[in-house]
Design a protein around this motif. Sequence first.
Motif, PDB file in Angstrom:
ATOM      1  N   ILE A   1      87.872 126.427  35.596  1.00 26.12           N
ATOM      2  CA  ILE A   1      88.765 127.020  34.486  1.00 26.12           C
ATOM      3  C   ILE A   1      89.280 128.345  34.892  1.00 26.12           C
ATOM      4  O   ILE A   1      89.025 129.071  35.471  1.00 26.12           O
ATOM      5  CB  ILE A   1      87.844 127.155  33.222  1.00 26.12           C
ATOM      6  CG1 ILE A   1      87.106 125.970  32.539  1.00 26.12           C
ATOM      7  CG2 ILE A   1      88.731 127.998  32.352  1.00 26.12           C
ATOM      8  CD1 ILE A   1      86.187 126.272  31.496  1.00 26.12           C
ATOM      9  N   ARG A   2      90.638 128.254  34.886  1.00 26.19           N
ATOM     10  CA  ARG A   2      91.444 129.370  35.427  1.00 26.19           C
ATOM     11  C   ARG A   2      92.035 130.159  34.274  1.00 26.19           C
ATOM     12  O   ARG A   2      92.122 131.597  34.287  1.00 26.19           O
ATOM     13  CB  ARG A   2      92.882 128.632  36.147  1.00 26.19           C
ATOM     14  CG  ARG A   2      92.526 128.047  37.097  1.00 26.19           C
ATOM     15  CD  ARG A   2      92.147 128.862  38.157  1.00 26.19           C
ATOM     16  NE  ARG A   2      91.895 127.960  39.403  1.00 26.19           N
ATOM     17  CZ  ARG A   2      90.728 128.430  40.412  1.00 26.19           C
ATOM     18  NH1 ARG A   2      89.948 129.361  40.369  1.00 26.19           N
ATOM     19  NH2 ARG A   2      90.775 127.492  41.120  1.00 26.19           N
ATOM     20  N   ALA A   3      92.174 129.635  33.025  1.00 25.86           N
ATOM     21  CA  ALA A   3      92.726 130.651  31.850  1.00 25.86           C
ATOM     22  C   ALA A   3      92.476 129.805  30.452  1.00 25.86           C
ATOM     23  O   ALA A   3      92.424 128.673  30.602  1.00 25.86           O
ATOM     24  CB  ALA A   3      94.094 130.801  31.817  1.00 25.86           C
ATOM     25  N   ILE A   4      92.178 130.607  29.478  1.00 26.00           N
ATOM     26  CA  ILE A   4      91.886 130.142  28.091  1.00 26.00           C
ATOM     27  C   ILE A   4      93.024 131.002  27.187  1.00 26.00           C
ATOM     28  O   ILE A   4      92.912 132.196  27.275  1.00 26.00           O
ATOM     29  CB  ILE A   4      90.528 130.567  27.841  1.00 26.00           C
ATOM     30  CG1 ILE A   4      89.583 129.779  28.990  1.00 26.00           C
ATOM     31  CG2 ILE A   4      90.206 129.820  26.326  1.00 26.00           C
ATOM     32  CD1 ILE A   4      88.168 130.358  28.654  1.00 26.00           C
ATOM     33  N   GLU A   5      93.597 130.336  26.460  1.00 28.21           N
ATOM     34  CA  GLU A   5      94.413 130.837  25.426  1.00 28.21           C
ATOM     35  C   GLU A   5      94.850 130.136  24.379  1.00 28.21           C
ATOM     36  O   GLU A   5      94.605 128.861  24.410  1.00 28.21           O
ATOM     37  CB  GLU A   5      95.775 131.306  26.072  1.00 28.21           C
ATOM     38  CG  GLU A   5      96.527 129.908  26.798  1.00 28.21           C
ATOM     39  CD  GLU A   5      97.598 130.288  27.679  1.00 28.21           C
ATOM     40  OE1 GLU A   5      98.775 129.473  27.717  1.00 28.21           O
ATOM     41  OE2 GLU A   5      97.692 131.185  28.508  1.00 28.21           O
ATOM     42  N   PRO A   6      95.091 130.601  23.045  1.00 31.12           N
ATOM     43  CA  PRO A   6      95.308 129.949  21.980  1.00 31.12           C
ATOM     44  C   PRO A   6      96.642 129.038  22.136  1.00 31.12           C
ATOM     45  O   PRO A   6      97.524 129.436  23.129  1.00 31.12           O
ATOM     46  CB  PRO A   6      95.941 131.007  20.922  1.00 31.12           C
ATOM     47  CG  PRO A   6      95.375 132.327  21.426  1.00 31.12           C
ATOM     48  CD  PRO A   6      95.392 132.119  22.899  1.00 31.12           C
ATOM     49  N   ASN A   7      96.749 127.820  21.346  1.00 25.87           N
ATOM     50  CA  ASN A   7      97.771 127.028  21.680  1.00 25.87           C
ATOM     51  C   ASN A   7      99.011 127.587  21.176  1.00 25.87           C
ATOM     52  O   ASN A   7      99.229 128.207  20.217  1.00 25.87           O
ATOM     53  CB  ASN A   7      97.180 125.642  20.915  1.00 25.87           C
ATOM     54  CG  ASN A   7      98.491 124.448  21.008  1.00 25.87           C
ATOM     55  OD1 ASN A   7      99.352 124.746  20.139  1.00 25.87           O
ATOM     56  ND2 ASN A   7      98.532 123.888  22.225  1.00 25.87           N
ATOM     57  N   ARG A   8     100.220 127.377  21.863  1.00 32.88           N
ATOM     58  CA  ARG A   8     101.407 127.992  21.379  1.00 32.88           C
ATOM     59  C   ARG A   8     101.728 127.468  19.932  1.00 32.88           C
ATOM     60  O   ARG A   8     102.278 128.338  19.052  1.00 32.88           O
ATOM     61  CB  ARG A   8     102.235 127.792  22.545  1.00 32.88           C
ATOM     62  CG  ARG A   8     103.714 128.365  22.361  1.00 32.88           C
ATOM     63  CD  ARG A   8     104.758 128.135  23.238  1.00 32.88           C
ATOM     64  NE  ARG A   8     104.384 127.220  24.344  1.00 32.88           N
ATOM     65  CZ  ARG A   8     105.008 126.548  25.049  1.00 32.88           C
ATOM     66  NH1 ARG A   8     106.550 126.960  25.365  1.00 32.88           N
ATOM     67  NH2 ARG A   8     104.757 125.592  25.959  1.00 32.88           N
ATOM     68  N   ASP A   9     101.708 125.988  19.774  1.00 26.96           N
ATOM     69  CA  ASP A   9     101.998 125.433  18.391  1.00 26.96           C
ATOM     70  C   ASP A   9     101.350 126.023  17.075  1.00 26.96           C
ATOM     71  O   ASP A   9     101.621 125.899  16.072  1.00 26.96           O
ATOM     72  CB  ASP A   9     102.504 123.940  18.648  1.00 26.96           C
ATOM     73  CG  ASP A   9     103.564 123.636  19.801  1.00 26.96           C
ATOM     74  OD1 ASP A   9     104.340 124.768  19.790  1.00 26.96           O
ATOM     75  OD2 ASP A   9     103.429 122.804  20.485  1.00 26.96           O
ATOM     76  N   LYS A  10      99.901 125.725  17.369  1.00 26.56           N
ATOM     77  CA  LYS A  10      98.933 125.918  16.510  1.00 26.56           C
ATOM     78  C   LYS A  10      97.697 126.727  16.997  1.00 26.56           C
ATOM     79  O   LYS A  10      96.736 126.114  17.261  1.00 26.56           O
ATOM     80  CB  LYS A  10      98.315 124.375  16.134  1.00 26.56           C
ATOM     81  CG  LYS A  10      99.331 123.322  15.401  1.00 26.56           C
ATOM     82  CD  LYS A  10      98.844 122.216  15.070  1.00 26.56           C
ATOM     83  CE  LYS A  10     100.065 121.505  14.544  1.00 26.56           C
ATOM     84  NZ  LYS A  10      99.608 120.083  13.916  1.00 26.56           N
ATOM     85  N   PRO A  11      97.913 128.023  17.013  1.00 23.94           N
ATOM     86  CA  PRO A  11      97.070 128.979  17.658  1.00 23.94           C
ATOM     87  C   PRO A  11      95.993 129.113  16.970  1.00 23.94           C
ATOM     88  O   PRO A  11      94.707 129.520  17.455  1.00 23.94           O
ATOM     89  CB  PRO A  11      97.843 130.256  17.698  1.00 23.94           C
ATOM     90  CG  PRO A  11      98.848 130.141  16.796  1.00 23.94           C
ATOM     91  CD  PRO A  11      99.217 128.626  16.830  1.00 23.94           C
ATOM     92  N   ARG A  12      95.647 128.903  15.311  1.00 26.26           N
ATOM     93  CA  ARG A  12      94.677 128.861  14.714  1.00 26.26           C
ATOM     94  C   ARG A  12      93.777 127.510  14.790  1.00 26.26           C
ATOM     95  O   ARG A  12      92.588 127.539  14.539  1.00 26.26           O
ATOM     96  CB  ARG A  12      94.690 129.113  13.527  1.00 26.26           C
ATOM     97  CG  ARG A  12      95.480 130.562  13.159  1.00 26.26           C
ATOM     98  CD  ARG A  12      95.430 130.893  11.772  1.00 26.26           C
ATOM     99  NE  ARG A  12      96.186 132.435  11.630  1.00 26.26           N
ATOM    100  CZ  ARG A  12      96.274 132.981  10.753  1.00 26.26           C
ATOM    101  NH1 ARG A  12      96.122 132.299   9.430  1.00 26.26           N
ATOM    102  NH2 ARG A  12      96.877 134.153  10.377  1.00 26.26           N
ATOM    103  N   GLN A  13      94.290 126.280  15.374  1.00 24.84           N
ATOM    104  CA  GLN A  13      93.509 125.172  15.535  1.00 24.84           C
ATOM    105  C   GLN A  13      93.092 124.942  16.773  1.00 24.84           C
ATOM    106  O   GLN A  13      92.037 124.123  16.769  1.00 24.84           O
ATOM    107  CB  GLN A  13      94.611 124.091  14.917  1.00 24.84           C
ATOM    108  CG  GLN A  13      94.653 124.177  13.342  1.00 24.84           C
ATOM    109  CD  GLN A  13      95.581 122.896  12.852  1.00 24.84           C
ATOM    110  OE1 GLN A  13      96.444 122.414  13.666  1.00 24.84           O
ATOM    111  NE2 GLN A  13      95.084 122.364  11.774  1.00 24.84           N
ATOM    112  N   TYR A  14      93.669 125.192  17.757  1.00 24.56           N
ATOM    113  CA  TYR A  14      93.587 124.662  19.070  1.00 24.56           C
ATOM    114  C   TYR A  14      93.424 125.588  20.320  1.00 24.56           C
ATOM    115  O   TYR A  14      94.144 126.924  20.073  1.00 24.56           O
ATOM    116  CB  TYR A  14      94.734 123.487  19.460  1.00 24.56           C
ATOM    117  CG  TYR A  14      94.745 122.488  18.598  1.00 24.56           C
ATOM    118  CD1 TYR A  14      93.734 121.320  18.705  1.00 24.56           C
ATOM    119  CD2 TYR A  14      95.714 122.394  17.800  1.00 24.56           C
ATOM    120  CE1 TYR A  14      93.894 120.291  18.024  1.00 24.56           C
ATOM    121  CE2 TYR A  14      95.779 121.192  16.878  1.00 24.56           C
ATOM    122  CZ  TYR A  14      94.720 120.124  16.928  1.00 24.56           C
ATOM    123  OH  TYR A  14      94.921 119.221  16.313  1.00 24.56           O
TER     124      TYR A  14
END
Length: 108
Positions: free
Chosen positions: A86-99
């Motif tokens: 695993i290199r990085a973990i970030e909120p999804n750009r389109d649905k940051p509260r879901q994915y």
Amino acid sequence: MLLIERVAFEELVGTDDGFGGKDWTPVERLRARAFFQFLRGGESVQAARLTGRQTIVATIRQSPPALAIKTKWQMRDIGKGITYDIRAIEPNRDKPRQYLDIVCESLS
């Protein structure tokens, strides 16, 4: 977005090997469904591909256990048996509260 891939997230736990070092053992902490997006573009991705490594973005549903995932862990594709760093973990750009989007690189 179809989360069709099955993945497991594993924490690497060190135990004393008796010689002053550590033996690292993966301990499964979470199983989830994921959507894989295979990266093809930048210079670092191209260099990784030349060494036999594949860089992907795995999208999973956000949950309290998923928020505990760290970059020191690894992800395992349960169906194919491929292990990824695993290199990085970030909120999804389109649905940051879901994915969550997790950038990973396969181990060669």
